[in-house]
Each structure stands twice: as C-alpha cells, then as structure tokens.
Design a protein around this motif. Structure first.
Motif, PDB file in Angstrom:
ATOM      1  N   VAL A 165       0.827  -1.216   0.000  1.00 21.13           N
ATOM      2  CA  VAL A 165       0.000   0.000   0.000  1.00 21.13           C
ATOM      3  C   VAL A 165       0.855   1.258   0.000  1.00 21.13           C
ATOM      4  CG1 VAL A 165      -1.910  -1.172   1.148  1.00 21.13           C
ATOM      5  CG2 VAL A 165      -0.163  -0.032   2.527  1.00 21.13           C
ATOM      6  N   LEU A 166       2.122   1.123   0.358  1.00 22.17           N
ATOM      7  CA  LEU A 166       3.010   2.279   0.365  1.00 22.17           C
ATOM      8  C   LEU A 166       3.711   2.491  -0.969  1.00 22.17           C
ATOM      9  CD1 LEU A 166       4.751   1.717   3.833  1.00 22.17           C
ATOM     10  CD2 LEU A 166       2.797   3.193   3.331  1.00 22.17           C
ATOM     11  N   GLN A 167       3.582   1.540  -1.890  1.00 20.93           N
ATOM     12  CA  GLN A 167       4.309   1.629  -3.157  1.00 20.93           C
ATOM     13  C   GLN A 167       3.975   2.885  -3.965  1.00 20.93           C
ATOM     14  OE1 GLN A 167       6.897  -0.514  -4.453  1.00 20.93           O
ATOM     15  NE2 GLN A 167       6.976   1.407  -5.581  1.00 20.93           N
ATOM     16  N   PRO A 168       2.696   3.360  -4.015  1.00 21.15           N
ATOM     17  CA  PRO A 168       2.405   4.570  -4.805  1.00 21.15           C
ATOM     18  C   PRO A 168       3.181   5.806  -4.343  1.00 21.15           C
ATOM     19  CG  PRO A 168       0.377   3.402  -4.294  1.00 21.15           C
ATOM     20  CD  PRO A 168       1.459   2.755  -3.502  1.00 21.15           C
ATOM     21  N   PHE A 169       3.712   5.800  -3.128  1.00 20.27           N
ATOM     22  CA  PHE A 169       4.418   6.973  -2.620  1.00 20.27           C
ATOM     23  C   PHE A 169       5.926   6.905  -2.859  1.00 20.27           C
ATOM     24  CE2 PHE A 169       0.667   6.133  -0.008  1.00 20.27           C
ATOM     25  CZ  PHE A 169      -0.016   7.335  -0.136  1.00 20.27           C
ATOM     26  N   VAL A 170       6.393   5.832  -3.493  1.00 19.33           N
ATOM     27  CA  VAL A 170       7.828   5.637  -3.702  1.00 19.33           C
ATOM     28  C   VAL A 170       8.094   5.449  -5.188  1.00 19.33           C
ATOM     29  CG1 VAL A 170       9.832   4.249  -3.068  1.00 19.33           C
ATOM     30  CG2 VAL A 170       7.962   4.517  -1.451  1.00 19.33           C
ATOM     31  N   PRO A 171       9.036   6.197  -5.786  1.00 19.75           N
ATOM     32  CA  PRO A 171       9.298   6.074  -7.226  1.00 19.75           C
ATOM     33  C   PRO A 171       9.943   4.760  -7.623  1.00 19.75           C
ATOM     34  CG  PRO A 171      10.893   7.544  -6.204  1.00 19.75           C
ATOM     35  CD  PRO A 171       9.865   7.242  -5.165  1.00 19.75           C
ATOM     36  N   LEU A 172      10.665   4.101  -6.715  1.00 23.70           N
ATOM     37  CA  LEU A 172      11.317   2.822  -6.985  1.00 23.70           C
ATOM     38  C   LEU A 172      10.562   1.712  -6.268  1.00 23.70           C
ATOM     39  CD1 LEU A 172      15.060   3.864  -6.468  1.00 23.70           C
ATOM     40  CD2 LEU A 172      13.858   3.570  -8.633  1.00 23.70           C
ATOM     41  N   PRO A 173      10.815   0.450  -6.610  1.00 23.76           N
ATOM     42  CA  PRO A 173      10.222  -0.636  -5.819  1.00 23.76           C
ATOM     43  C   PRO A 173      10.507  -0.427  -4.338  1.00 23.76           C
ATOM     44  CG  PRO A 173      11.284  -1.527  -7.764  1.00 23.76           C
ATOM     45  CD  PRO A 173      11.630  -0.072  -7.731  1.00 23.76           C
ATOM     46  N   LEU A 174       9.475  -0.531  -3.509  1.00 23.42           N
ATOM     47  CA  LEU A 174       9.594  -0.198  -2.090  1.00 23.42           C
ATOM     48  C   LEU A 174      10.724  -0.945  -1.385  1.00 23.42           C
ATOM     49  CD1 LEU A 174       8.508   1.270   0.417  1.00 23.42           C
ATOM     50  CD2 LEU A 174       6.941  -0.662   0.743  1.00 23.42           C
ATOM     51  N   PRO A 175      10.844  -2.276  -1.536  1.00 26.76           N
ATOM     52  CA  PRO A 175      11.934  -2.964  -0.827  1.00 26.76           C
ATOM     53  C   PRO A 175      13.317  -2.427  -1.211  1.00 26.76           C
ATOM     54  CG  PRO A 175      10.326  -4.541  -1.611  1.00 26.76           C
ATOM     55  CD  PRO A 175       9.977  -3.231  -2.244  1.00 26.76           C
ATOM     56  N   LEU A 176      13.496  -2.138  -2.502  1.00 30.00           N
ATOM     57  CA  LEU A 176      14.797  -1.628  -2.954  1.00 30.00           C
ATOM     58  C   LEU A 176      15.069  -0.237  -2.397  1.00 30.00           C
ATOM     59  CD1 LEU A 176      17.322  -1.833  -4.695  1.00 30.00           C
ATOM     60  CD2 LEU A 176      15.968  -0.952  -6.630  1.00 30.00           C
ATOM     61  N   ALA A 177      14.073   0.646  -2.498  1.00 28.64           N
ATOM     62  CA  ALA A 177      14.259   2.021  -2.029  1.00 28.64           C
ATOM     63  C   ALA A 177      14.538   2.056  -0.529  1.00 28.64           C
ATOM     64  CB  ALA A 177      13.018   2.850  -2.362  1.00 28.64           C
TER      65      ALA A 177
END
Length: 282
Positions: A165-177
C-alpha cells in the motif's frame, strides 16, 4: 607480595578491555530489555497476553539476550584477548540477526520497521564505540559486518504484501528504495563509530604516554612526604625473570661456592633508581 604479572601493562590493558566489553554488553543489552519490558507491559495491560509469544517479541528478547550474555561471560575471571573479542563479535552478530528478524515481523502499524531496526543497532554500535577500547580498523570491520544482516533482513521484511500500500508513494520498488536508505544510514553509522573509536583510542594511548617516566608508567600515588611523592610505577615493558649463572659441575666440586648474583637479561628494564617506604607528614 603482589604477582609481577599484575603489574604488566599488557595484562592491565587486557583486563581493561574485558571490563569495558562487559560494561558495553550490560548497557546495550539492558537497554534492549527495557524496550521489551515496555512492549510486554502494553500487551498485558491491553489483555493481549498471547502477543508475548509473537515472533517479533521473541526475536526482540533474543537480541537483548545476546548482548546480556556478553556481559555475563566477560564479567567473570580474566580471559584471553582472543576469547573476549570472539565473545564480543558473536554477541554483536547474534544481536544484529535477532533484531533484523524482529523487523521482518513488525506490522505496518509500526512506522518504518526497517528504520526501527537500524536505530536499535545504531544505539548498540555507538555504545560499543564509547565503551570498548578498539582500533579504528577493528571498529570499521565489526560495524560493517553487523550491518550485513541488518540491511539484508530489512529487504526481506519489506517484501511482505501488507507494505504494498506504500508503493504509490515511492518512485522505486519499495523494498529496494527502503533497503538503499537503510544502507546509507548504516554507512553513516560505520563512519561515526570508526571516528569515535579512533579519537577515544588515541586519547587513551596519549594519556598512557604522558604518564610514562622513562621505562616506568606512573599509576596511583602510594604516599607523599617531605622528600616528595611515591607512585606505583611498573615497568613499561613486561618483566622478565632473572638468570642465574652457575660454573661447570667439576669446578663446583673442587671449589664449592654460592652462585653469582642474579643477572638481568640484556633487554630487561633496570631496577628503580630509588625505592623507599612512603612517609607521612608530621
């Protein structure tokens, strides 16, 4: 009469190292245990007794226990330097793995569980840099080693579906960022711990050099009188046993005589120039 080994600066340095490693384990371990007790109290107050067996709580307790074990092992009888450093390394790595696994179990309700783990281990490593006398090189290697499970397990924990659900707020894949961010924070931790160890280790070495008088190291004051002050001053180099020279066996049979006085080895420190009993002013 005191054991000469007790005055050996190398022995005293080892005892100091063991004591400080034990104090570090006590401080960091009890610090982690305080947070565990706090969380356990909240669960018990809310009637959620079963949460005490939650994997996150178990890993949290294991992380604190790893450091407390360092304290319990190193607070006893004198150990070798290798033993003390091995216990310290094992406790730190065990704590890092446990806290990293704890992070993989924290729910989304805990804001940025990955940074919670980084913060917890940052506290532990900074405490070590302050408590434990260590070269900058050892601190750098040990802190970098501890960071491997911290950053790696953060990546594993962020793979859970609930964090999508947090992915839309991060430009990169969440785990990587989030993992890159954790790595940057841990790099700063490595740098700060290394600089801290370098400064404190250098200061302690400078203090010892400043207290050295010739081949002797000034320690506590034993007494003071009209002729001056008397200090306990063991030699800077480890003491070596004297040698006794005996003539050949046939010579001793023909002319029995006591052996010649003990002779110091070539590199042994000379005896103190003046030894007297501390006097007290009248």
């Amino acid at each position: 009469m005191s054991d000469p080994a007790e005055s050996d600066p190398a022995t005293e340095s080892l005892r100091f190292l063991q004591h400080r490693v034990a104090q570090f384990g006590k401080c960091a371990g009890l610090g982690g245990l305080v947070f565990w007790v706090f969380n356990a109290t909240l669960y018990l107050a809310g009637g959620k007794r079963a949460e005490l067996l939650d994997p996150g709580m178990v890993f949290h307790l294991l992380g604190a226990s790893s450091l407390i074990a360092v304290w319990l092992v190193c607070r006893g009888r004198p150990r070798s330097r290798r033993f003390v450093q091995t216990v310290e390394t094992a406790g730190l790595v065990g704590s890092a793995v446990s806290y990293g696994l704890m992070g993989t179990q924290l729910p989304l309700a805990v804001l940025r569980p990955d940074l919670v783990v980084v913060l917890a281990m940052n506290f532990g490593m900074m405490a070590r840099a302050v408590f434990v006398p260590s070269t900058a090189a050892r601190t750098l290697v040990l802190t970098a080693l501890v960071g491997i499970p911290v950053v790696g397990l953060n990546y594993v924990g962020l793979q859970r579906e609930e964090f999508s659900v947090l992915q839309p707020f991060v430009p990169l894949p969440l785990p990587l960022a989030a993992t890159v961010e954790s790595a940057v924070w841990w790099t700063l931790t490595v740098a700060l711990c290394t600089v801290t160890s370098r400064i404190l280790y250098g200061l302690r070495r400078d203090v010892r050099t400043a207290r050295q008088l010739g081949q002797y190291v000034l320690e506590e004051k034993l007494g003071e009188g009209g002729m001056g002050a008397v200090y306990r001053a063991p030699p800077a180099m480890p003491r070596r046993p004297p040698a006794v020279q005996l003539p050949p066996a046939d010579t001793r049979r023909d002319n029995p005589s006591p052996p010649s006085p003990p002779r110091r080895p070539p590199h042994a420190p000379p005896p103190p120039p003046h030894t007297r009993t501390p006097s007290t002013p009248h």
